[in-house]
Design a protein around this motif. Structure first.
Motif, short mmCIF file in Angstrom:
data_model
loop_
_atom_site.label_atom_id
_atom_site.label_comp_id
_atom_site.label_asym_id
_atom_site.label_seq_id
_atom_site.Cartn_x
_atom_site.Cartn_y
_atom_site.Cartn_z
N MET A 90 0.79 -1.24 -0.09
CA MET A 90 -0.01 -0.11 -0.07
C MET A 90 0.64 1.30 -0.03
N ALA A 91 0.59 2.10 -0.91
CA ALA A 91 1.50 3.37 -0.93
C ALA A 91 1.10 4.14 0.25
N PRO A 92 2.18 5.19 0.65
CA PRO A 92 1.85 5.67 2.09
C PRO A 92 0.94 7.03 1.70
N ARG A 93 0.70 7.49 2.61
CA ARG A 93 -0.32 8.95 2.57
C ARG A 93 0.37 9.79 1.92
N ALA A 94 -0.46 10.55 0.86
CA ALA A 94 0.31 11.85 0.22
C ALA A 94 0.65 12.82 1.18
N ASN A 95 1.79 13.45 1.03
CA ASN A 95 2.16 14.51 1.63
C ASN A 95 1.35 15.85 1.33
N TRP A 96 0.89 15.89 0.01
CA TRP A 96 0.32 17.12 -0.58
C TRP A 96 -0.67 16.62 -1.77
N LYS A 97 -1.78 17.43 -1.85
CA LYS A 97 -2.77 17.24 -2.93
C LYS A 97 -3.17 18.35 -3.40
N GLY A 98 -3.10 18.76 -4.83
CA GLY A 98 -3.27 19.89 -5.44
C GLY A 98 -3.49 19.83 -6.88
N PHE A 99 -2.98 20.45 -7.55
CA PHE A 99 -3.12 20.70 -9.22
C PHE A 99 -1.89 21.17 -9.50
N LEU A 100 -1.49 20.18 -10.84
CA LEU A 100 -0.23 20.60 -11.56
C LEU A 100 -0.72 21.30 -12.82
N ARG A 101 -0.27 22.57 -13.10
CA ARG A 101 -0.67 23.39 -14.11
C ARG A 101 0.56 23.85 -15.08
N LEU A 102 0.37 23.67 -16.38
CA LEU A 102 1.41 24.35 -17.32
C LEU A 102 0.64 25.15 -18.20
N SER A 103 0.53 26.46 -18.09
CA SER A 103 -0.30 27.34 -18.83
C SER A 103 -1.72 27.13 -18.30
N LEU A 104 -2.44 26.49 -19.41
CA LEU A 104 -3.72 26.47 -19.32
C LEU A 104 -4.19 24.59 -19.05
N VAL A 105 -3.20 24.14 -19.12
CA VAL A 105 -3.28 22.61 -18.98
C VAL A 105 -3.18 22.28 -17.69
N THR A 106 -4.18 21.81 -16.69
CA THR A 106 -4.34 21.35 -15.59
C THR A 106 -4.84 19.86 -15.17
N CYS A 107 -3.98 19.51 -13.94
CA CYS A 107 -4.63 18.19 -13.85
C CYS A 107 -4.36 18.06 -12.16
#
Length: 308
Positions: A1-18
């Protein structure tokens, strides 16, 4: 099982976001750790948070952050205050620029993380950003807030994901002149360099982490096993540094030593068999992970009686 994420949010390159999640890429939890004990009772030491003046214990809900602006004078900073200075990088890693990996001074590297899409959405956008960085053979530079601090983060492709390395700010890197100014100027002759290069050539190879063993961790395991077995701990002889009088002679001897074939290691002596009553006491310590695995494989009491 993967460890708990230290951070969650969005990755953005100009108008491309995920949406993405950031995970620690390294762990030291498998290393042997020690507790502090009371020598008289053998009980663990417990640390309490106390008021420096009254000596009274302070509950966690009454503990706040404070900045000391003068001796004994503090400005209280609340969680709400910190939220007021929240930056975009608190929830979004915005890629600001692309640089060559060789441009990043190793002194600025802090620690690596793994970055992957968070949830089922955003895999397409993530792949576009990842493959763009890979195709350009660059490192993407952005910012992220971790533990109430904004960090520079360098992103580069790793398998199907991204590796993000936190970077230091310039004010965190010390000036080498403070340490190197007193080093004497020494003239190194061509003969010395030729001999030294020969030694390097004989030791040349490729970096394979699996070839290296944590010798200190292994020594700790041996020490604990010996103490569990009730053996007397005897100090090992420490290597002695030698004062090099003739540098050229030392280089020549080094070349000869590196060229000599390594002696075959002597076969290890077979360990003495432990009696049934000793098995549990002498169960070898091989690190936290291995101890858990050994405990899981331990036979039941019924099985031991049947074999007896």
């Amino acid at each position: 099982m993967a460890p708990r994420a230290n951070w969650k949010g969005f990755l953005r390159l100009s108008l491309v976001t995920c949406p993405v999640a950031l995970y620690p890429a390294t762990s030291e939890s498998e290393k042997i750790s020690f507790n502090q004990l009371n020598r008289q009772t053998g009980h663990r030491i417990k640390y309490l948070k106390v008021d420096a003046d009254t000596g009274d214990e302070v509950p966690n809900e009454d503990i706040v952050k404070g900045y000391e602006f003068d001796k004994g004078q503090y400005i209280e900073v609340t969680k709400e205050d910190l939220e007021e200075v929240a930056l975009d990088s608190t929830r979004t890693i915005e890629i600001d620029e692309f640089v060559d990996k060789t441009d990043i001074d190793p002194r600025y590297l802090i620690r690596p993380y793994y970055l992957r899409p968070d949830g089922k959405a955003g895999h397409d956008a993530f792949a576009v950003i990842r493959e763009t960085i890979r195709e350009m053979d660059k490192v993407a530079i952005g910012r992220v807030v971790l533990t109430n601090r904004e960090h520079i983060i360098a992103l580069e492709p790793l398998d199907k994901g991204l590796m993000g390395t936190l970077l230091r700010y310039p004010y965190e890197v010390r000036d080498p002149k403070e340490y190197f100014d007193e080093i004497q100027e020494v003239r190194v002759t061509k003969d010395m360099l030729d001999l030294a290069r020969h030694i390097v050539d004989q030791k040349a190879g490729s970096f394979e982490p699996d070839k290296f063993e944590d010798q200190y961790e292994k020594a700790l395991v041996d020490l604990i096993n010996q103490k569990r077995a009730g053996k007397v701990i005897r100090p090992t002889e420490r290597p002695k540094g030698e004062n090099v009088v003739d540098l050229m002679d030392a280089l020549r001897k080094s070349v000869g030593r590196e060229a000599a074939p390594a002696k075959e290691a002597k076969p290890a002596k077979k360990p003495k068999k432990a009696s049934a009553s000793q098995k549990e006491m002498l169960m070898p310590v091989t690190g936290k992970k291995s101890v858990k695995e050994a405990a899981a494989k331990k036979p039941t009491a019924g099985a031991r009686r049947k074999s007896a």
